[in-house]
Design a protein around this motif. Structure first.
Motif, mmCIF file in Angstrom:
data_model
loop_
_atom_site.group_PDB
_atom_site.id
_atom_site.type_symbol
_atom_site.label_atom_id
_atom_site.label_comp_id
_atom_site.label_asym_id
_atom_site.label_seq_id
_atom_site.Cartn_x
_atom_site.Cartn_y
_atom_site.Cartn_z
ATOM 1 N N LEU A 218 0.955 -1.364 -0.307
ATOM 2 C CA LEU A 218 -0.249 0.362 0.084
ATOM 3 C C LEU A 218 0.743 1.414 0.132
ATOM 4 N N PHE A 219 -0.010 1.737 -0.996
ATOM 5 C CA PHE A 219 0.964 3.366 -1.205
ATOM 6 C C PHE A 219 0.063 4.818 -0.703
ATOM 7 N N HIS A 220 0.825 5.882 -0.854
ATOM 8 C CA HIS A 220 0.340 7.301 -0.216
ATOM 9 C C HIS A 220 0.467 8.165 -1.347
ATOM 10 N N SER A 221 -0.246 8.629 -2.035
ATOM 11 C CA SER A 221 0.441 9.784 -2.839
ATOM 12 C C SER A 221 -0.469 11.218 -2.221
ATOM 13 N N ARG A 222 0.196 12.279 -2.515
ATOM 14 C CA ARG A 222 -0.537 13.799 -2.408
ATOM 15 C C ARG A 222 0.410 14.364 -3.272
ATOM 16 N N ILE A 223 -0.535 15.627 -3.538
ATOM 17 C CA ILE A 223 -0.480 16.714 -4.878
ATOM 18 C C ILE A 223 -0.111 18.091 -3.985
ATOM 19 N N GLU A 224 1.335 18.194 -4.686
ATOM 20 C CA GLU A 224 2.151 18.732 -4.523
ATOM 21 C C GLU A 224 2.033 20.194 -5.443
ATOM 22 N N ALA A 225 1.466 21.318 -5.716
ATOM 23 C CA ALA A 225 1.319 22.902 -6.248
ATOM 24 C C ALA A 225 2.966 23.197 -6.672
ATOM 25 N N GLY A 226 3.713 23.278 -7.329
ATOM 26 C CA GLY A 226 4.641 23.698 -8.026
ATOM 27 C C GLY A 226 4.417 25.595 -7.778
ATOM 28 N N GLN A 227 5.159 26.281 -8.942
ATOM 29 C CA GLN A 227 5.197 27.251 -8.914
ATOM 30 C C GLN A 227 4.551 28.115 -9.993
ATOM 31 N N ILE A 228 3.421 28.819 -10.492
ATOM 32 C CA ILE A 228 2.848 29.699 -11.512
ATOM 33 C C ILE A 228 3.663 29.823 -11.968
ATOM 34 N N TYR A 229 3.847 29.698 -13.480
ATOM 35 C CA TYR A 229 4.801 30.506 -14.858
ATOM 36 C C TYR A 229 4.147 30.647 -15.860
ATOM 37 N N ARG A 230 4.620 31.424 -16.398
ATOM 38 C CA ARG A 230 3.501 31.638 -17.750
ATOM 39 C C ARG A 230 3.813 31.012 -18.450
ATOM 40 N N PHE A 231 2.619 31.118 -19.723
ATOM 41 C CA PHE A 231 2.492 30.334 -20.291
ATOM 42 C C PHE A 231 3.010 30.508 -22.137
ATOM 43 N N ASN A 232 4.104 28.843 -22.406
ATOM 44 C CA ASN A 232 5.260 29.490 -23.195
ATOM 45 C C ASN A 232 6.193 30.342 -22.901
ATOM 46 N N ASN A 233 5.882 30.202 -21.455
ATOM 47 C CA ASN A 233 7.916 30.819 -21.160
ATOM 48 C C ASN A 233 7.546 29.668 -19.426
ATOM 49 N N GLN A 234 8.102 28.457 -19.222
ATOM 50 C CA GLN A 234 7.569 28.171 -18.006
ATOM 51 C C GLN A 234 8.892 28.709 -17.121
ATOM 52 N N SER A 235 9.608 29.106 -17.245
ATOM 53 C CA SER A 235 10.905 29.992 -16.809
ATOM 54 C C SER A 235 10.516 31.390 -15.713
ATOM 55 N N GLU A 236 9.737 31.843 -16.554
ATOM 56 C CA GLU A 236 9.017 33.458 -15.489
ATOM 57 C C GLU A 236 8.307 32.485 -14.896
ATOM 58 N N LYS A 237 8.496 33.179 -13.357
ATOM 59 C CA LYS A 237 7.004 32.859 -12.444
ATOM 60 C C LYS A 237 6.284 33.841 -11.932
#
Length: 338
Positions: A218-237
């Motif tokens: 039995l395993f457990h999974s949780r979801i973590e949100a990352g930093q919101i980034y601009r569409f088509n420019n993942q480096s821009e947070k």
């Protein structure tokens, strides 16, 4: 007015006595058909193809919304970190092109489906889609003959493909329920007893009920949100302060959009407008509401053309954290050394 699928899915969570009376006979029939297909596979009456590399199925016994795709992404990434050359196959639900397709940098959601394209972009793992998973697997191995393993995103009930391991993702909210039923009266594709025969169960979205004992693994999974980034420019947070101060909207075309909206609220963001689209729905810039900033899911982002004028569109990435380590378990179960 709610659509039929929304009424049915609401009934799955909060059973309506009248709908139960009307749908129960169809659920009994569904259960009989599912049991026969399973028995045909176990007895050998159903033809099943074996691929030349180990195949790990990550699926569910629910109809969508169990959190399977983030688990696939986390597992594949974990295997890659250990030096395993792993590929992904999927049906590619919702795609317009019905031929087998091996993904590349120019692949679109119409060709591949939104979830396979998302997995491909997240992991860079070789990926192929096809309604017949064995055919997709053969195409993938022809393009990438050095693969050590294939992970199938969904396909637990696709018995035409032999599997070396089965992993089921199961929502924590349903672990204590006793009223789960087959489709269409409930959301089950297979009976709860199916969990006793798989290699592992990953419970997502919280801790299971105390009496939930489907598998020794039995395993457990949780979801973590990352930093919101601009569409088509993942480096821009995104600057959360600026998002909070301006007019904000959110759009989600996933099985349980409220999870996405709640994630934003947990970050202190309160969209003035939220738009919930059907899971796998076609998505274009025309579907975006008018606002200074619009936040969408990564699954929806892969459906937007890169050339779209979307300067005000931002993307919230998520990832699954699985405990104990699922990649180590898979390698140990398959007796693979890296």
């Amino acid at each position: 007015m709610p659509k039929l699928h929304q009424i049915i899915e609401r009934h799955w969570q909060h059973p309506n006595p009248l709908l139960t009376f009307l749908l129960k006979p169809f659920s009994c029939l569904f259960g009989l058909v599912a049991a026969k297909r399973r028995q045909d596979f176990l007895s050998g009456r159903l033809k099943s193809e074996k691929l030349p590399v180990p195949v790990v199925i990550v699926g569910n016994i629910h109809a969508g919304g169990a959190g399977k795709t983030p688990v696939v992404s986390a597992l594949v990434s974990g295997l890659q970190r250990r030096g395993v050359k792993v590929g992904i196959i999927s049906r590619g639900y919702g795609r317009k092109d019905k031929t087998v397709h091996v993904l590349d940098a120019q692949s679109t959601a119409a060709q591949a489906g939104d979830e396979p394209l998302l997995l491909y972009r997240q992991t860079a793992a070789p990926t192929a889609v096809g309604s017949r998973r064995a055919e997709a697997g053969r195409a993938l191995l022809a393009a990438y003959p050095d693969l050590d393993m294939i992970v199938a995103d969904d396909g637990l009930q696709h018995y035409a493909l032999q599997r070396d391991m089965e992993i089921v993702v199961f929502p924590a909210a349903d672990t204590g329920r006793r009223d789960l039923d087959f489709m269409p009266n409930g959301g089950l594709r297979e009976p709860l007893g199916r969990l006793n025969g798989v290699d592992a169960v990953v419970v997502g979205g919280g801790r299971p009920a105390a009496d939930f004992r489907p598998s020794e693994n039995l395993f457990h999974s949780r979801i973590e949100a990352g930093q919101i980034y601009r569409f088509n420019n993942q480096s821009e947070k995104a600057d959360l302060g600026r998002l909070k101060s301006g007019s904000l909207a959110a759009v989600a075309g996933i099985a349980k959009p409220e999870r996405f909206f709640n994630s934003l609220r947990d970050m202190g963001l309160n969209p003035a407008q939220t738009v919930a689209l059907p899971d796998h729905a076609d998505f274009s810039p025309a579907d975006l509401p008018q606002a200074e900033a619009v936040i969408i899911t990564e699954k929806d982002a892969v459906k937007l053309p890169s050339s779209a004028a979307t300067e005000n569109v931002w993307v919230l990435p998520i990832c699954a954290i699985i405990e104990p380590d699922l990649a180590d378990f898979v390698l140990g179960r398959l007796k693979m050394s890296v």
